[in-house]
Design an enzyme around this catalytic site. Structure first.
Site, PDB file in Angstrom:
ATOM      1  N   ARG A   1       0.960  -1.262  -0.080  1.00  0.00           N
ATOM      2  CA  ARG A   1      -0.037   0.142   0.046  1.00  0.00           C
ATOM      3  C   ARG A   1       0.859   1.371   0.002  1.00  0.00           C
ATOM      4  O   ARG A   1       2.083   1.101   0.519  1.00  0.00           O
ATOM      5  CB  ARG A   1      -0.945  -0.065   1.405  1.00  0.00           C
ATOM      6  CG  ARG A   1      -2.081  -0.968   1.099  1.00  0.00           C
ATOM      7  CD  ARG A   1      -3.068  -0.759   0.207  1.00  0.00           C
ATOM      8  NE  ARG A   1      -3.954  -1.958   0.140  1.00  0.00           N
ATOM      9  CZ  ARG A   1      -4.192  -2.889  -0.720  1.00  0.00           C
ATOM     10  NH1 ARG A   1      -2.984  -2.805  -1.454  1.00  0.00           N
ATOM     11  NH2 ARG A   1      -4.962  -3.506  -0.650  1.00  0.00           N
TER      12      ARG A   1
ATOM     13  N   HIS B   1       1.044  -0.263 -10.212  1.00  0.00           N
ATOM     14  CA  HIS B   1       0.328  -1.126  -9.711  1.00  0.00           C
ATOM     15  C   HIS B   1      -0.373  -2.289 -10.499  1.00  0.00           C
ATOM     16  O   HIS B   1      -1.386  -2.516 -10.722  1.00  0.00           O
ATOM     17  CB  HIS B   1      -1.126  -0.199  -9.223  1.00  0.00           C
ATOM     18  CG  HIS B   1      -1.746  -0.895  -7.969  1.00  0.00           C
ATOM     19  ND1 HIS B   1      -2.498   0.133  -7.259  1.00  0.00           N
ATOM     20  CD2 HIS B   1      -2.015  -2.026  -7.610  1.00  0.00           C
ATOM     21  CE1 HIS B   1      -2.647  -0.747  -6.195  1.00  0.00           C
ATOM     22  NE2 HIS B   1      -2.486  -2.067  -6.554  1.00  0.00           N
TER      23      HIS B   1
END
Length: 310
Positions: free
Chosen positions: A225, A273
Protein backbone atom coordinates in the site's frame (compact mmCIF):
# COMPACT_ATOMS: atom_id res chain seq x y z
CA UNK A 1 -36.12 -17.57 -9.77
CA UNK A 2 -32.64 -16.40 -10.77
CA UNK A 3 -30.52 -14.43 -8.34
CA UNK A 4 -30.04 -10.76 -9.14
CA UNK A 5 -26.39 -9.74 -9.05
CA UNK A 6 -25.40 -6.10 -9.40
CA UNK A 7 -21.98 -5.47 -10.91
CA UNK A 8 -20.79 -2.10 -9.63
CA UNK A 9 -17.38 -0.90 -10.72
CA UNK A 10 -15.58 1.40 -13.15
CA UNK A 11 -17.07 0.98 -16.62
CA UNK A 12 -14.02 -0.69 -18.24
CA UNK A 13 -14.22 -3.53 -15.69
CA UNK A 14 -17.63 -4.62 -16.96
CA UNK A 15 -16.10 -5.40 -20.34
CA UNK A 16 -13.70 -7.77 -18.60
CA UNK A 17 -16.35 -9.55 -16.54
CA UNK A 18 -19.55 -9.51 -18.60
CA UNK A 19 -18.81 -12.85 -20.26
CA UNK A 20 -16.50 -14.51 -17.73
CA UNK A 21 -18.55 -13.94 -14.56
CA UNK A 22 -21.78 -15.49 -15.94
CA UNK A 23 -19.77 -18.52 -17.04
CA UNK A 24 -18.26 -18.87 -13.56
CA UNK A 25 -21.70 -18.74 -11.96
CA UNK A 26 -23.08 -21.26 -14.44
CA UNK A 27 -20.17 -23.59 -13.70
CA UNK A 28 -21.24 -23.47 -10.06
CA UNK A 29 -24.87 -24.20 -11.01
CA UNK A 30 -25.99 -20.71 -10.06
CA UNK A 31 -28.92 -19.30 -12.00
CA UNK A 32 -28.36 -15.55 -11.99
CA UNK A 33 -29.18 -12.35 -13.78
CA UNK A 34 -26.13 -10.06 -13.79
CA UNK A 35 -26.38 -6.40 -14.68
CA UNK A 36 -24.81 -3.03 -14.04
CA UNK A 37 -28.28 -1.56 -13.52
CA UNK A 38 -30.81 -3.24 -11.22
CA UNK A 39 -33.46 -1.89 -8.86
CA UNK A 40 -31.85 -1.76 -5.42
CA UNK A 41 -34.68 -3.69 -3.76
CA UNK A 42 -34.19 -6.63 -6.12
CA UNK A 43 -30.44 -7.10 -5.63
CA UNK A 44 -29.28 -10.31 -3.94
CA UNK A 45 -25.50 -9.78 -4.20
CA UNK A 46 -23.22 -6.91 -5.17
CA UNK A 47 -19.93 -7.46 -6.99
CA UNK A 48 -18.02 -4.31 -6.20
CA UNK A 49 -14.94 -2.30 -7.14
CA UNK A 50 -14.64 1.29 -5.87
CA UNK A 51 -16.58 3.71 -8.05
CA UNK A 52 -18.45 6.97 -7.70
CA UNK A 53 -21.85 5.59 -8.71
CA UNK A 54 -22.25 3.42 -5.60
CA UNK A 55 -21.33 4.99 -2.29
CA UNK A 56 -24.63 4.52 -0.43
CA UNK A 57 -25.56 0.89 0.31
CA UNK A 58 -28.68 1.76 2.31
CA UNK A 59 -31.19 1.00 -0.50
CA UNK A 60 -29.89 -2.57 -0.92
CA UNK A 61 -31.94 -3.93 1.96
CA UNK A 62 -32.09 -7.51 0.65
CA UNK A 63 -28.48 -7.85 -0.49
CA UNK A 64 -26.91 -10.85 1.24
CA UNK A 65 -23.27 -9.80 0.73
CA UNK A 66 -20.94 -7.40 -1.06
CA UNK A 67 -18.12 -9.17 -2.93
CA UNK A 68 -15.11 -6.91 -3.38
CA UNK A 69 -12.96 -7.37 -6.48
CA UNK A 70 -10.04 -5.87 -4.58
CA UNK A 71 -7.90 -7.47 -1.88
CA UNK A 72 -7.71 -4.12 -0.10
CA UNK A 73 -10.99 -2.79 1.26
CA UNK A 74 -9.86 0.45 2.90
CA UNK A 75 -12.03 2.53 0.55
CA UNK A 76 -15.22 0.79 1.65
CA UNK A 77 -14.72 -0.81 5.06
CA UNK A 78 -15.56 2.36 7.01
CA UNK A 79 -18.62 3.24 4.93
CA UNK A 80 -21.34 3.60 7.54
CA UNK A 81 -24.09 2.72 5.05
CA UNK A 82 -22.55 -0.70 4.43
CA UNK A 83 -24.31 -3.11 6.78
CA UNK A 84 -24.14 -6.17 4.54
CA UNK A 85 -21.34 -8.75 4.98
CA UNK A 86 -18.26 -7.67 3.04
CA UNK A 87 -15.88 -10.19 1.44
CA UNK A 88 -12.48 -9.16 0.14
CA UNK A 89 -10.87 -10.77 -2.88
CA UNK A 90 -8.49 -13.62 -2.12
CA UNK A 91 -7.63 -15.71 -5.15
CA UNK A 92 -4.69 -17.53 -6.64
CA UNK A 93 -4.35 -14.97 -9.43
CA UNK A 94 -3.48 -12.30 -6.87
CA UNK A 95 -1.21 -14.67 -4.98
CA UNK A 96 0.70 -15.90 -8.02
CA UNK A 97 1.09 -12.41 -9.47
CA UNK A 98 2.43 -11.03 -6.20
CA UNK A 99 4.94 -13.78 -5.56
CA UNK A 100 6.29 -13.47 -9.12
CA UNK A 101 6.66 -9.68 -8.79
CA UNK A 102 8.38 -9.97 -5.41
CA UNK A 103 10.69 -12.79 -6.50
CA UNK A 104 11.62 -10.95 -9.69
CA UNK A 105 12.50 -7.67 -7.99
CA UNK A 106 14.27 -9.32 -5.05
CA UNK A 107 16.43 -11.25 -7.53
CA UNK A 108 17.02 -8.08 -9.55
CA UNK A 109 18.50 -6.27 -6.54
CA UNK A 110 20.18 -9.35 -5.06
CA UNK A 111 22.04 -10.08 -8.30
CA UNK A 112 22.76 -6.43 -9.07
CA UNK A 113 21.20 -6.70 -12.51
CA UNK A 114 20.91 -2.93 -12.96
CA UNK A 115 24.67 -2.60 -12.65
CA UNK A 116 25.28 -5.05 -15.48
CA UNK A 117 22.50 -3.71 -17.69
CA UNK A 118 23.31 -0.03 -17.29
CA UNK A 119 26.60 0.47 -15.48
CA UNK A 120 29.65 -1.54 -16.55
CA UNK A 121 30.15 -0.01 -20.02
CA UNK A 122 33.14 -2.13 -21.03
CA UNK A 123 34.59 -2.71 -17.54
CA UNK A 124 35.45 -6.38 -16.92
CA UNK A 125 34.44 -6.43 -13.22
CA UNK A 126 33.97 -10.00 -12.03
CA UNK A 127 32.55 -9.06 -8.62
CA UNK A 128 29.88 -11.67 -7.90
CA UNK A 129 26.83 -11.28 -5.66
CA UNK A 130 26.54 -13.34 -2.48
CA UNK A 131 24.54 -16.53 -2.57
CA UNK A 132 20.88 -16.18 -1.74
CA UNK A 133 21.43 -17.94 1.60
CA UNK A 134 23.66 -15.03 2.61
CA UNK A 135 21.14 -12.33 1.62
CA UNK A 136 18.75 -11.24 4.37
CA UNK A 137 15.25 -10.38 3.18
CA UNK A 138 12.50 -9.11 5.48
CA UNK A 139 8.81 -9.21 4.60
CA UNK A 140 6.54 -6.91 6.57
CA UNK A 141 3.14 -8.61 6.56
CA UNK A 142 2.45 -12.34 6.66
CA UNK A 143 -1.07 -12.48 5.28
CA UNK A 144 -1.85 -14.61 2.25
CA UNK A 145 0.31 -12.54 -0.12
CA UNK A 146 3.20 -12.07 2.29
CA UNK A 147 3.23 -15.75 3.21
CA UNK A 148 3.25 -16.81 -0.43
CA UNK A 149 6.08 -14.40 -1.25
CA UNK A 150 8.06 -15.56 1.79
CA UNK A 151 7.71 -19.21 0.81
CA UNK A 152 8.91 -18.47 -2.72
CA UNK A 153 11.98 -16.64 -1.42
CA UNK A 154 12.74 -19.47 1.02
CA UNK A 155 12.52 -21.93 -1.87
CA UNK A 156 15.06 -19.77 -3.74
CA UNK A 157 17.40 -20.04 -0.77
CA UNK A 158 17.11 -16.57 0.80
CA UNK A 159 17.44 -15.92 4.53
CA UNK A 160 13.90 -14.69 5.16
CA UNK A 161 12.45 -12.91 8.18
CA UNK A 162 8.74 -12.18 8.36
CA UNK A 163 7.08 -9.62 10.61
CA UNK A 164 3.41 -9.39 11.52
CA UNK A 165 1.43 -7.56 14.17
CA UNK A 166 0.33 -10.82 15.81
CA UNK A 167 2.38 -14.01 16.26
CA UNK A 168 2.77 -16.26 13.20
CA UNK A 169 4.78 -19.39 12.48
CA UNK A 170 6.10 -20.46 9.11
CA UNK A 171 8.57 -23.14 8.18
CA UNK A 172 11.90 -21.75 7.04
CA UNK A 173 11.04 -18.16 8.05
CA UNK A 174 12.14 -16.32 11.18
CA UNK A 175 8.79 -14.94 12.37
CA UNK A 176 8.69 -11.83 14.53
CA UNK A 177 5.83 -9.67 15.73
CA UNK A 178 4.93 -6.55 17.66
CA UNK A 179 6.90 -3.34 18.20
CA UNK A 180 10.05 -5.02 19.50
CA UNK A 181 9.96 -7.54 16.69
CA UNK A 182 9.70 -4.78 14.07
CA UNK A 183 13.07 -3.29 14.98
CA UNK A 184 14.65 -6.75 15.02
CA UNK A 185 13.12 -7.50 11.60
CA UNK A 186 14.48 -4.31 10.05
CA UNK A 187 17.92 -4.16 11.60
CA UNK A 188 19.29 -6.85 9.25
CA UNK A 189 16.96 -6.24 6.31
CA UNK A 190 19.17 -5.84 3.25
CA UNK A 191 15.99 -6.07 1.17
CA UNK A 192 12.65 -5.16 2.75
CA UNK A 193 9.29 -6.02 1.16
CA UNK A 194 6.19 -4.27 2.51
CA UNK A 195 2.97 -6.29 2.20
CA UNK A 196 0.77 -4.89 4.95
CA UNK A 197 -2.83 -3.65 4.68
CA UNK A 198 -3.70 0.02 4.98
CA UNK A 199 -4.76 0.56 8.59
CA UNK A 200 -4.05 3.40 11.06
CA UNK A 201 -1.30 1.29 12.66
CA UNK A 202 0.51 0.56 9.39
CA UNK A 203 0.51 4.03 7.84
CA UNK A 204 4.09 5.34 7.55
CA UNK A 205 5.38 2.14 9.14
CA UNK A 206 8.59 2.83 7.23
CA UNK A 207 9.36 6.30 8.50
CA UNK A 208 12.72 8.06 8.90
CA UNK A 209 13.56 6.39 12.20
CA UNK A 210 12.79 2.89 10.97
CA UNK A 211 14.61 3.31 7.68
CA UNK A 212 17.64 4.25 9.75
CA UNK A 213 17.35 0.91 11.57
CA UNK A 214 18.04 -0.86 8.28
CA UNK A 215 21.57 -1.60 7.05
CA UNK A 216 23.12 1.25 5.07
CA UNK A 217 22.48 0.66 1.38
CA UNK A 218 19.34 -1.43 1.88
CA UNK A 219 16.65 -1.79 -0.75
CA UNK A 220 12.91 -1.32 -0.24
CA UNK A 221 10.20 -2.99 -2.34
CA UNK A 222 6.63 -1.81 -1.81
CA UNK A 223 3.88 -3.75 -3.61
CA UNK A 224 1.55 -3.43 -0.59
CA UNK A 225 0.00 0.00 0.00
CA UNK A 226 1.27 3.47 -0.84
CA UNK A 227 0.73 4.76 2.70
CA UNK A 228 3.14 2.26 4.23
CA UNK A 229 6.12 4.48 3.42
CA UNK A 230 6.72 8.12 4.38
CA UNK A 231 7.48 9.55 0.94
CA UNK A 232 9.56 12.50 2.16
CA UNK A 233 11.54 10.30 4.53
CA UNK A 234 12.24 7.89 1.68
CA UNK A 235 13.59 10.69 -0.54
CA UNK A 236 15.82 11.86 2.32
CA UNK A 237 17.07 8.31 2.96
CA UNK A 238 17.90 7.86 -0.74
CA UNK A 239 19.75 11.17 -0.80
CA UNK A 240 21.86 10.23 2.23
CA UNK A 241 22.67 6.75 0.91
CA UNK A 242 20.90 5.05 3.81
CA UNK A 243 18.57 3.45 1.25
CA UNK A 244 20.17 2.47 -2.05
CA UNK A 245 17.02 1.93 -4.12
CA UNK A 246 13.24 1.70 -3.81
CA UNK A 247 11.01 -0.21 -6.20
CA UNK A 248 7.43 0.98 -5.73
CA UNK A 249 4.23 -0.46 -7.17
CA UNK A 250 1.70 1.47 -5.06
CA UNK A 251 1.30 5.14 -4.24
CA UNK A 252 -0.75 7.53 -2.13
CA UNK A 253 -2.30 8.98 -5.29
CA UNK A 254 -2.87 6.76 -8.32
CA UNK A 255 -2.13 7.14 -11.13
CA UNK A 256 1.09 8.68 -9.82
CA UNK A 257 0.98 12.38 -10.85
CA UNK A 258 3.26 13.27 -13.75
CA UNK A 259 5.10 15.89 -11.67
CA UNK A 260 5.82 13.52 -8.78
CA UNK A 261 9.56 13.27 -7.98
CA UNK A 262 9.41 9.47 -7.95
CA UNK A 263 9.04 9.34 -11.73
CA UNK A 264 12.49 10.66 -12.56
CA UNK A 265 14.46 9.75 -9.44
CA UNK A 266 17.51 7.64 -10.45
CA UNK A 267 17.16 5.44 -7.34
CA UNK A 268 13.43 4.74 -7.65
CA UNK A 269 11.71 2.28 -9.94
CA UNK A 270 8.00 2.88 -10.52
CA UNK A 271 5.71 0.06 -11.59
CA UNK A 272 2.04 1.00 -12.23
CA UNK A 273 0.22 -1.07 -9.56
CA UNK A 274 0.65 -4.33 -11.45
CA UNK A 275 2.18 -6.61 -8.80
CA UNK A 276 -1.10 -8.30 -7.94
CA UNK A 277 -3.92 -7.36 -10.25
CA UNK A 278 -7.32 -8.97 -9.91
CA UNK A 279 -7.80 -11.17 -12.95
CA UNK A 280 -11.33 -11.72 -14.17
CA UNK A 281 -11.10 -15.49 -14.60
CA UNK A 282 -9.76 -16.31 -11.16
CA UNK A 283 -11.84 -13.64 -9.41
CA UNK A 284 -15.06 -14.87 -11.06
CA UNK A 285 -14.39 -18.36 -9.73
CA UNK A 286 -14.02 -17.01 -6.18
CA UNK A 287 -17.18 -14.90 -6.44
CA UNK A 288 -19.21 -17.81 -7.77
CA UNK A 289 -17.85 -20.11 -5.08
CA UNK A 290 -18.77 -17.65 -2.36
CA UNK A 291 -22.29 -17.06 -3.68
CA UNK A 292 -22.80 -20.82 -3.84
CA UNK A 293 -21.67 -21.10 -0.19
CA UNK A 294 -24.05 -18.32 0.83
CA UNK A 295 -26.98 -19.94 -0.95
CA UNK A 296 -26.48 -23.28 0.85
CA UNK A 297 -26.01 -21.63 4.24
CA UNK A 298 -22.24 -22.10 4.52
CA UNK A 299 -19.93 -19.45 5.98
CA UNK A 300 -18.74 -16.86 3.50
CA UNK A 301 -15.06 -16.96 2.65
CA UNK A 302 -12.73 -13.99 3.18
CA UNK A 303 -15.13 -12.06 5.38
CA UNK A 304 -13.75 -8.67 6.38
CA UNK A 305 -13.27 -7.94 10.07
CA UNK A 306 -14.55 -4.38 10.24
CA UNK A 307 -12.75 -3.69 13.53
CA UNK A 308 -9.39 -4.71 12.05
CA UNK A 309 -10.06 -3.03 8.70
CA UNK A 310 -9.31 -6.07 6.54
Amino acid sequence: MPLNILFSGPEPLWDEYKDILPKGLKDHDINAHISTDLPAESVDYIVYAPNDSLTDFTPFKHAKAVMSLWAGVETIVNNQTLTQPLCRMVDDGLELGMREWVAGHVLRHHLGLDRHIHGLKGQWDKTAPPLARDRKVTILGLGMLGTSAAKTLVDLGFDVTGWSRSPKTMQGVTCLHGDAGLKQALIDAEICVTLLPNTPSTQNILNAERMNWMPKGAVILNPGRGVLIDDDALLDALASGQILHATLDVFRVEPLPQDHPFWHHPQITVTPHIAAQTRAETASFVIAQNIRRSEIGATLLNLVDRSAGY
